[in-house]
Design a protein around this motif. Structure first.
Motif, mmCIF file in Angstrom:
data_model
loop_
_atom_site.group_PDB
_atom_site.id
_atom_site.type_symbol
_atom_site.label_atom_id
_atom_site.label_comp_id
_atom_site.label_asym_id
_atom_site.label_seq_id
_atom_site.Cartn_x
_atom_site.Cartn_y
_atom_site.Cartn_z
ATOM 1 N N VAL A 271 0.844 -1.186 0.000
ATOM 2 C CA VAL A 271 0.000 0.000 0.000
ATOM 3 C C VAL A 271 0.884 1.243 0.000
ATOM 4 N N ASP A 272 0.308 2.390 -0.391
ATOM 5 C CA ASP A 272 1.081 3.631 -0.447
ATOM 6 C C ASP A 272 1.247 4.277 0.926
ATOM 7 N N ASP A 273 0.238 4.228 1.746
ATOM 8 C CA ASP A 273 0.271 4.872 3.061
ATOM 9 C C ASP A 273 -0.238 3.868 4.086
ATOM 10 N N GLY A 274 0.685 3.161 4.716
ATOM 11 C CA GLY A 274 0.311 2.073 5.604
ATOM 12 C C GLY A 274 -0.501 2.510 6.799
ATOM 13 N N GLU A 275 -0.148 3.646 7.395
ATOM 14 C CA GLU A 275 -0.856 4.090 8.586
ATOM 15 C C GLU A 275 -2.315 4.408 8.285
ATOM 16 N N ALA A 276 -2.566 4.977 7.100
ATOM 17 C CA ALA A 276 -3.952 5.290 6.722
ATOM 18 C C ALA A 276 -4.690 4.045 6.227
ATOM 19 N N ALA A 277 -3.946 3.152 5.552
ATOM 20 C CA ALA A 277 -4.599 1.987 4.939
ATOM 21 C C ALA A 277 -4.913 0.882 5.942
ATOM 22 N N LEU A 278 -4.095 0.750 6.983
ATOM 23 C CA LEU A 278 -4.247 -0.387 7.892
ATOM 24 C C LEU A 278 -5.639 -0.461 8.531
#
Length: 318
Positions: A271-278
């Motif tokens: 994913v591009d932004d792990g903190e937002a995607a998780l």
């Protein structure tokens, strides 16, 4: 410093017990461009063609095909001029087990054309630079692995070459000696020496190399800075452990923030932004009734790049 195009090396094997001789392509068309004053890495599993590539560029093996200039000289038509401008430290190191570092450095300096006076001065300079003065007259067989590696580096640099080849320089060293040798290699770059090193250690390539090429089965599968290569895959990797990987893969397939899903145990989601995607990934899995036994968020690694380009892990390939 190095400009190579289409380098190839094919070996002819001997037939055994009735089998016919066969051609083995160790290197199948490698392009490399190494700039002045950089550390350039060749990363890949054992048997990928790293050592053969370096040995061709160091004039130790004649290419089957391709062209290259090394330190400004043509590899095929002026190999003697190439040798005058390079240092080479192979996996075995080239250290004479029965002689001390001082004797070995004096010999290497004289062979490379230094006068007796200049050779003696350069020898003492290299002993001091690599913290070997107190060990200078001990037979190499009495030295530790890390000390022998420092002697090998000094031997490769005693004639002040602008380009140094290092083939698997830290293989067999303990973590402390590896870290010390990394510092020595970084110091070479600061002094203006270009370094081409081969390694199968992911952390070594990531920590040392300004740029690198990933080689597999004799060809370059990726090239760039470590950061560029990792961004090509994704900024982050979410690893998911579940008893039903197929269900998890189906639940996450097609989501706009998911770049790629690699099946297996664990499941790897790029994913591009792990903190937002998780949180969104976990919510989607919960909605789909997929139970997790473990989850982790981490940055993409060079192993992810290798996996992306070849379909298998570099750790597994090694």
């Amino acid at each position: 410093m190095i400009d190579a195009h289409g380098l190839r090396k094919t070996y002819r094997t001997k037939g055994r017990r009735g089998s016919a001789p066969a051609d083995v392509e160790a290197v199948r068309g490698v392009d490399l461009a190494v700039r002045d004053g950089e550390i350039f890495g060749v990363l890949g599993p054992n048997g990928a063609g790293k050592t053969t590539t370096i040995r061709m560029l160091a004039t130790l093996v004649v290419p089957t095909g391709g062209t290259a200039t090394v330190a400004g000289h043509d590899l095929l038509t002026a190999p003697e001029r190439v040798r005058e401008n390079i240092g080479y430290v192979g996996q075995a190191g080239g250290v004479d087990e029965n002689n001390g570092a001082r004797a070995g450095l004096m010999l290497a300096a004289r062979v490379n054309g230094l006068s007796p006076r200049d050779a003696a001065a350069r020898t003492e300079e290299m002993l001091a630079a690599f913290d070997l003065t107190g060990l200078a007259d001990r037979p190499a067989r009495t030295l530790s692995g890390g000390q022998k590696r420092r002697v090998a580096l000094a031997l490769g640099l005693v004639h002040r070459p602008p380009l140094l080849f290092l083939d698997e320089p830290t293989t067999g060293l303990d973590p402390q000696n590896r870290a010390n040798l990394w510092d020595q290699i970084r110091g070479l770059r600061e002094q203006g020496t270009s370094v081409l090193l081969s390694t199968h250690y992911l952390d070594e390539a990531d920590a040392l190399c300004d740029r690198l090429a990933i080689i597999d089965h004799g060809v370059v599968v990726a090239e760039g800075t470590p950061a560029e290569l990792k961004r090509e895959v994704a900024a982050d990797v979410v690893t998911l452990r579940t008893d039903d990987g197929s269900a998890a893969e189906r639940a996450l397939a097609g989501l706009p923030y998911v770049r790629e899903i690699r099946p297996g145990e664990p499941l790897r989601v790029y994913v591009d932004d792990g903190e937002a995607a998780l949180p969104r990934l976990l919510g989607r899995l919960a909605e789909s009734g997929v139970a997790l036994t473990g989850v982790a968020l981490e940055r993409a690694t060079l192993d992810d790049v290798f996996l992306h380009r070849t379909g298998r892990s570099l750790r597994d390939a090694a």
